[in-house]
Design an enzyme around this catalytic site. Structure first.
Site: not given
Length: 365
Positions: A118, A128
């Site tokens: 993810d 991220d």
């Protein structure tokens, strides 16, 4: 930072609030009060491997196909939209770019921290990366994220995690592939280690100033990394100082205090053996001067990276409404390959302070 880590995301706005936020940064019950803030980051795309995985798992294959076609049309324009093998070509492109991305991370000592599917971009963008870290002492087991107890995302594991994530991407694509296309894609997946290692060695050869391609180069790279691991030599500054030292000084093996990383490295009993091998490799480059070698090496070996202690120092001041060091860091990291007077005064290329070793970061830091 501009150290070629394929970031391609930009902080557009940072809004700081006076309203306090209660947080548990290390998940140990020690709650602290911090100032609230919102960051707006921009990127070409925020689609990730997980964006496809979830659709396959829930059986939403029409949506999966629509999303894939959109991503290919918008971001992989060289792939023909009517090409019957477009998903295979897409997978091959993502695999190549992912291998190159992780090799780039390794070349500047960057550990992402949370490399799950993810957090892996379909466009091979670094994003991220909450509890990230630039490695200081060279250690393949370096883990920046304090909550990663098992070291799953240690810096040395990143290439293997990349392969795992690509396996998951192929599983997500599987319902849209014919049996022949699946076989082709599995063969492409098997080529990942070679693609990664080739790019890794290209980047590290450039870091050492090598030109051309010789088998011995790989041994010299591995030998150096082993010496760095044994001595705990600083990753960034060892390569940078190799870029700045003359070869005659390197051969003598006595270093001024400013060359502190090389001084640490030279304590190894095999340092002189490595230097001789290194000089042999450089000697095959005809009419290569110290200046030419230093110039090309300094273009790929940053003098400054965002070390955690530097960020922590800026944060402590910012909490008191002093943003001077935030501004300095921003300025410094725009030109990380160029020696800068203010950055030198701030100690950004000096030996990290002893308190830096105690710093820990987590997803909530």
């Amino acid at each position: 930072t501009h150290t070629h880590t394929h970031t391609h995301t930009h902080t557009h706005i940072l809004v700081v609030s006076e309203e306090p936020v209660w947080r548990d940064p290390f998940y140990n019950g020690s709650v602290i009060k911090e100032r609230g803030a919102v960051v707006l980051r921009l990127a070409k795309s925020w689609f990730r491997i997980g964006s496809l995985e979830i659709l396959t798992r829930t059986g939403e294959l029409d949506v999966l196909r629509t999303l894939l076609d959109f991503v290919i049309k918008e971001h992989f324009k060289s792939i023909g939209t009517n090409d019957p093998d477009k998903y295979v070509v897409f997978f091959s492109r993502v695999l190549n770019e992912t291998a190159h991305l992780i090799a780039h991370w390794m070349s500047v000592g960057f550990a992402h921290g949370v490399c799950n599917t993810d957090n892996f971009s379909l466009l091979s963008i670094t994003f991220d990366y909450g509890p990230f870290g630039f490695m200081e002492s060279y250690d393949p087991n370096f883990v920046p994220n304090t909550s990663d107890d098992e070291g799953r995302y240690s810096i040395g594991a990143q290439a293997n995690v990349g392969l795992f994530n690509l396996q998951k991407l192929l599983e997500a694509l599987k319902p849209l592939l014919t049996s022949d296309q699946l076989s082709q894609s599995q063969q492409i997946l098997r080529e990942y280690p070679q693609i990664y290692h080739q790019r890794f060695h290209e980047l590290f050869k450039a870091k050492l100033g090598f030109l051309g391609n010789e088998e011995k180069d790989s041994y010299v790279i591995a030998f150096l990394l082993k010496l760095m691991e044994d001595t705990g030599a600083d990753f960034t500054m060892t390569f940078r100082q190799l870029s700045e030292v003359t070869l005659s000084r390197l051969q003598k093996g006595s270093f001024a205090p400013s060359l502190w990383a090389l001084s640490d490295l030279s304590s190894h009993k095999h340092f002189r053996d490595w230097v001789q091998l290194y000089l042999q490799c450089l000697s095959r480059i005809m009419s290569d001067s110290d200046e030419e070698r230093q110039h090309r090496m300094q273009g790929v070996n940053p003098r400054y990276v965002l070390r955690n202690w530097m960020a922590e120092s800026a944060i402590r001041k910012a909490e008191k409404n002093d943003y001077s060091e935030v501004t300095l860091l921003q300025k410094t990291l725009m030109e990380p390959f160029m020696e800068q007077e203010e950055a030198e005064r701030a100690g950004y290329a000096s030996k990290p302070p002893s308190w830096a070793q105690q710093l820990r970061v987590s997803c909530s830091s």
